[in-house]
Structure formats: structure tokens, C-alpha cells
Design a protein around this motif. Structure first.
Motif, PDB file in Angstrom:
ATOM      1  N   LEU A 238       0.828  -1.221  -0.015  1.00  0.00           N
ATOM      2  CA  LEU A 238       0.063   0.131  -0.159  1.00  0.00           C
ATOM      3  C   LEU A 238       0.653   1.287   0.094  1.00  0.00           C
ATOM      4  CD1 LEU A 238      -2.644  -0.908   2.534  1.00  0.00           C
ATOM      5  CD2 LEU A 238      -2.970  -0.847   0.061  1.00  0.00           C
ATOM      6  N   VAL A 239       1.908   1.229   0.715  1.00  0.00           N
ATOM      7  CA  VAL A 239       2.720   2.334   1.087  1.00  0.00           C
ATOM      8  C   VAL A 239       3.584   2.609  -0.478  1.00  0.00           C
ATOM      9  CG1 VAL A 239       4.790   3.353   2.161  1.00  0.00           C
ATOM     10  CG2 VAL A 239       3.035   2.463   3.360  1.00  0.00           C
ATOM     11  N   TYR A 240       4.035   1.559  -1.025  1.00  0.00           N
ATOM     12  CA  TYR A 240       4.686   1.602  -2.313  1.00  0.00           C
ATOM     13  C   TYR A 240       3.674   2.210  -3.460  1.00  0.00           C
ATOM     14  CZ  TYR A 240       7.146   0.480  -6.701  1.00  0.00           C
ATOM     15  OH  TYR A 240       7.598   0.329  -7.960  1.00  0.00           O
ATOM     16  N   GLN A 241       2.352   1.878  -3.540  1.00  0.00           N
ATOM     17  CA  GLN A 241       1.566   2.283  -4.517  1.00  0.00           C
ATOM     18  C   GLN A 241       1.299   3.998  -4.450  1.00  0.00           C
ATOM     19  OE1 GLN A 241       1.883  -0.397  -6.089  1.00  0.00           O
ATOM     20  NE2 GLN A 241      -0.416   0.095  -7.034  1.00  0.00           N
ATOM     21  N   ARG A 242       1.485   4.323  -2.894  1.00  0.00           N
ATOM     22  CA  ARG A 242       1.139   5.911  -2.705  1.00  0.00           C
ATOM     23  C   ARG A 242       2.482   6.618  -2.921  1.00  0.00           C
ATOM     24  NH1 ARG A 242      -0.484   6.650   2.783  1.00  0.00           N
ATOM     25  NH2 ARG A 242      -0.655   8.807   2.162  1.00  0.00           N
ATOM     26  N   ASP A 245       7.316   7.129  -6.263  1.00  0.00           N
ATOM     27  CA  ASP A 245       8.200   8.155  -6.882  1.00  0.00           C
ATOM     28  C   ASP A 245       9.652   8.118  -5.417  1.00  0.00           C
ATOM     29  OD1 ASP A 245       7.149   8.455  -8.852  1.00  0.00           O
ATOM     30  OD2 ASP A 245       6.104  10.278  -8.502  1.00  0.00           O
ATOM     31  N   ALA A 246       9.110   8.279  -4.521  1.00  0.00           N
ATOM     32  CA  ALA A 246      10.195   8.331  -3.285  1.00  0.00           C
ATOM     33  C   ALA A 246      11.133   7.194  -3.334  1.00  0.00           C
ATOM     34  CB  ALA A 246       9.472   8.858  -2.033  1.00  0.00           C
ATOM     35  N   ILE A 247      10.249   6.073  -3.435  1.00  0.00           N
ATOM     36  CA  ILE A 247      11.255   4.622  -3.262  1.00  0.00           C
ATOM     37  C   ILE A 247      12.218   4.550  -4.419  1.00  0.00           C
ATOM     38  CG2 ILE A 247      10.949   2.396  -3.240  1.00  0.00           C
ATOM     39  CD1 ILE A 247       8.352   2.750  -1.313  1.00  0.00           C
ATOM     40  N   HIS A 248      11.347   4.760  -5.672  1.00  0.00           N
ATOM     41  CA  HIS A 248      12.299   4.739  -6.810  1.00  0.00           C
ATOM     42  C   HIS A 248      13.731   5.828  -6.809  1.00  0.00           C
ATOM     43  CE1 HIS A 248       9.151   3.067  -9.839  1.00  0.00           C
ATOM     44  NE2 HIS A 248       9.214   2.403  -8.767  1.00  0.00           N
ATOM     45  N   ALA A 249      13.531   7.047  -6.421  1.00  0.00           N
ATOM     46  CA  ALA A 249      14.448   8.140  -6.058  1.00  0.00           C
ATOM     47  C   ALA A 249      15.493   7.609  -4.979  1.00  0.00           C
ATOM     48  CB  ALA A 249      13.781   9.192  -5.601  1.00  0.00           C
ATOM     49  N   ARG A 250      15.152   6.754  -4.062  1.00  0.00           N
ATOM     50  CA  ARG A 250      16.020   5.980  -3.212  1.00  0.00           C
ATOM     51  C   ARG A 250      16.865   5.236  -3.789  1.00  0.00           C
ATOM     52  NH1 ARG A 250      16.122   4.867   2.090  1.00  0.00           N
ATOM     53  NH2 ARG A 250      15.415   7.049   2.450  1.00  0.00           N
ATOM     54  N   GLY A 279      11.416  -6.834  -6.419  1.00  0.00           N
ATOM     55  CA  GLY A 279      11.299  -7.082  -7.696  1.00  0.00           C
ATOM     56  C   GLY A 279      10.516  -6.269  -8.667  1.00  0.00           C
ATOM     57  N   VAL A 280       9.333  -5.970  -8.033  1.00  0.00           N
ATOM     58  CA  VAL A 280       8.283  -5.138  -8.485  1.00  0.00           C
ATOM     59  C   VAL A 280       9.056  -3.812  -8.731  1.00  0.00           C
ATOM     60  CG1 VAL A 280       5.987  -4.007  -8.255  1.00  0.00           C
ATOM     61  CG2 VAL A 280       6.423  -6.247  -7.410  1.00  0.00           C
ATOM     62  N   ILE A 281       9.458  -3.142  -7.807  1.00  0.00           N
ATOM     63  CA  ILE A 281      10.187  -2.078  -7.918  1.00  0.00           C
ATOM     64  C   ILE A 281      11.491  -1.835  -9.167  1.00  0.00           C
ATOM     65  CG2 ILE A 281      12.042  -0.456  -6.761  1.00  0.00           C
ATOM     66  CD1 ILE A 281      10.714  -1.386  -4.069  1.00  0.00           C
TER      67      ILE A 281
END
Length: 397
Positions: A238-242, A245-250, A279-281
């Protein structure tokens, strides 16, 4: 010198030093320089998820005096682990084809004995028919066997009942009584009938104990492993869906710390290893409109194909329509996807995706290790098989 392999962790990882240590071990086992990519601090707040998980109430009845395997002739209660859990492992009602399958197994076993060693003066057809008719009357009185639809269990039950008849024939052959004597005894119930009835009840108790043992182990896994771990998985999803962008930036930041040119162009692709949601990321980033160019990707225990089939990921890939697999862009050149048979959060990729060159992602089943227990989603890290597959993929195999 080759660029390092970037390792992206999956869900419910809040231990950055522990993750770094796991990557160091994987590096030593695979023979490839690796860089851990940590994003767990951006994930869900999982400190209080157990407050939303149902807990077991009450003591199991098997703990009460008089219950269990010592309770006379009756089979053990279904309430040992959880009543609903034990009953879920067997059928609700008596299946119409159960007894015929048991009877067939009895007759086949007797035929084998007659053929191999000869029941010379053993039970005649009329005797066997009489004993089977008696057992058929006793069968509905069983608690566990009458509810099973497992063909192997029914086969072995029939063979065991046939062994009782063979043992009785051996007694008669040794001069101990006769079939008439075994049939008719005290209170009009012969010794053989009692032997068969007791054998059937014993088998029923063993089946009940085995079912309850399996239910108990499953109950423990559901309460202590599957429940909290699955809840944490859902929280991070749920957090990844929201906050994608922040996780990709990390992830991008971790790669830039090694070389800002890595992954920016086809000439400087990255190599990535990713677990679970990692893996989804990795797939999302490799197929984005502005992609992370990836020469080799290894995922294990991952859900990229499952998520895309349910909710198209966007970027450069089309939705999956249920017909042909979706073609991935050239920015994801090779993909090896590892999955463990008991890992409920692991999915195959080849049914949903095709690579740009027309080949399929390579789905590899990871052998189950008994030491992994029932929650195997986190077991990949220390497996030599996984390290070997990573090494092969990163070497271009």
C-alpha cells in the motif's frame, strides 16, 4: 572491472544493518560485488499491525483431561489446534465413493496375497463378502476416515484391513481356531469381527492424530508467521503504491553513489538482484518511460507478473489482456525469476511477459529446504541454490 550488482530488498525490512549483512553473505556466495539498496525506512509503519490480527482465544480441548489419544476407543477431538482448521483438512460429509474404494483395496490386497503366497484355505469369497459387509456397517461410525477423500489414505486403509484378514488366516493355518470360530464367539461377535472393528478404529485414531498434527502446525504458522508477515507485506504494498516516486528515487540515489551514469543509457546498464516487492520496484523502474536500463535482473519471491495482471503497471508496457504475453522494452534485457513452491507471495513471470528479443523470462523453481519451515518468503537469502542462479545470471548465462 564489472560494475557492481545492486540488491533491492523486499517488504517488511526495517533492519538496515541486517540487510547489509545478508547482501555481504550473498556477495561471498555468488562471487559478485554487490551494493545493498535500502528503502525500508520509507515503507509502512508496521509497529502496530498485530493489533489488527485476530488472536486465538481459549485453551484447546486436547489439553483437557480425558481428551486425545487416550480417550478410550473414540478418535481424538477435532478441537486440538482449532476446530475449523482441523475440519478444513477433511471433507464435510461422507463421500459416496469412499467405501467402494476401500473395499476394492481390500480385495486387491487379498488377490495379491493369494497370487504370491497362496491363501490356500483362506477366506472364501463368501467369508470376505461377510467381513466386508460388516466393515461397511462400521465405516460410517468412524470420525475421520469417513470424511477423507484422499485416494492414498483410502487405499492404505483398505490394505491394512486386508492385512487383518491375512493375519487371521495365518492363525487358522497354525491351528488356532477356524473361521467359524473367528466369526462366532462371545455374545455372537466373533474374534475376527472384533479384530477388524478394532483395526478400523485404530486406523481412524491414527488418521485423526495426523490431521490434528497437520492442523496444529498450520495453525502455528498462520498465527506466528503467515498472519503478521502477510499483514506487513500488504502494508508495504500500500505504501509503495502511494510513494512509488520516493522509493524509486532512493534506488536511483544508491546507484548514483556508485556512478551517476549507470542505468541512464543502453551503453551503461545496471545489474539488479531483487527480493519480493523489490522485484516489482526493479521491473517498474526498468520499464518506466524514463527507464533504468537493466542488462540482467534476478528476482526471487517476487510479484511483478501478478501485480501487472491485476493492475497494469504503466510505463512502456501494455496491459495484459489474457492472450499473448506482454512484450517488455529493450531496457530490460534479461530476467531470471526464482520462486519457491511454498512461498505464497512468489509468482512466475513467463506467462505474463516476453522480453524484447522474443524470449521468455526464465522462471526457476527453488528446491524447498525443510529448515525453511512453512513461511518460506524470506528463506531465499541463505540458499546456495539461489546464490548459484544469481551468479549464473550475472555472468550472462
Amino acid at each position: 572491472m564489472d560494475d557492481p550488482v545492486f540488491v533491492i530488498h523486499g517488504v517488511a525490512n526495517r533492519d538496515q544493518p541486517g540487510f547489509a549483512a545478508a547482501v555481504a553473505d550473498l556477495q561471498a556466495a555468488s562471487g559478485h560485488d554487490m551494493v545493498p539498496v535500502y528503502w525500508g525506512d520509507l515503507g509502512a509503519d508496521d509497529r502496530f499491525v498485530t493489533a489488527a490480527i485476530p488472536t486465538r482465544t481459549g485453551a484447546p480441548s486436547s489439553a483437557r483431561k480425558g481428551d486425545g489419544l487416550r480417550a478410550g476407543d473414540g478418535p481424538p477431538d477435532a478441537t486440538g489446534p482449532e476446530p475449523w482448521l482441523a475440519s478444513a483438512l477433511v471433507a464435510d460429509t461422507l463421500a459416496s465413493d469412499q467405501w467402494p474404494r476401500v473395499e476394492t483395496a481390500v480385495r486387491e490386497r487379498l488377490a495379491d496375497e493369494d497370487s504370491d503366497s497362496g491363501l490356500r484355505d483362506g477366506p472364501h469369497h463368501s467369508d470376505v463378502d461377510e467381513f466386508l459387509e460388516y466393515l461397511a456397517e462400521e465405516w460410517p461410525r468412524t470420525r475421520w476416515l469417513r470424511r477423507t477423500d484422499d485416494p492414498v489414505l483410502l487405499l492404505e486403509t483398505g490394505r491394512s484391513l486386508a492385512e487383518a484378514l491375512i493375519e487371521a488366516d495365518d492363525l487358522r493355518a497354525d491351528g488356532i481356531g477356524s473361521y467359524d470360530g473367528l466369526r462366532a464367539g462371545d455374545e455372537d461377535e466373533g474374534r475376527l469381527r472384533r479384530m477388524l472393528r478394532n483395526r478400523l478404529r485404530d486406523l481412524d485414531r491414527v488418521a485423526g492424530a495426523a490431521i490434528q498434527a497437520a492442523a496444529g502446525r498450520l495453525n502455528c504458522a498462520l498465527r506466528t508467521e503467515f498472519g503478521p508477515a502477510t499483514t506487513r507485506f500488504l502494508g508495504d504494498v500500500l505504501v509503495y503504491q502511494r510513494h512509488r516516486d520516493a522509493i524509486h528515487a532512493r534506488v536511483r540515489q544508491s546507484i548514483d553513489s556508485v556512478d551517476p551514469a549507470l542505468g541512464r543509457t543502453p551503453d551503461r546498464p545496471v545489474r539488479v538482484v531483487a527480493h519480493s516487492l523489490g522485484g516489482v520496484i526493479a521491473v517498474d523502474m526498468a520499464t518506466a518511460a524514463d527507464p533504468l536500463w537493466t542488462s540482467s535482473l534476478v528476482t526471487f519471491g517476487s510479484q511483478a507478473a501478478f501485480f501487472h495482471a491485476c493492475d497494469p503497471r504503466g510505463g512502456q508496457i501494455l496491459p495484459y489482456s489474457g492472450g499473448r504475453p506482454v512484450v517488455l522494452p529493450a531496457s530490460l534485457a534479461r530476467w531470471t525469476n526464482l520462486w519457491e513452491p511454498l512461498d505464497m507471495l512468489a509468482f512466475v513471470a513467463a506467462g505474463v511477459f516476453r522480453l524484447h528479443d522474443g524470449s521468455s523470462p526464465v522462471d526457476v523453481s527453488v528446491p524447498h529446504a525443510a529448515s525453511s519451515g512453512m513461511w518460506t518468503h524470506s528463506s531465499y537469502w541463505g540458499m546456495p541454490f539461489v546464490a548459484s542462479e544469481i551468479s549464473t545470471a550475472m555472468n550472462g548465462g
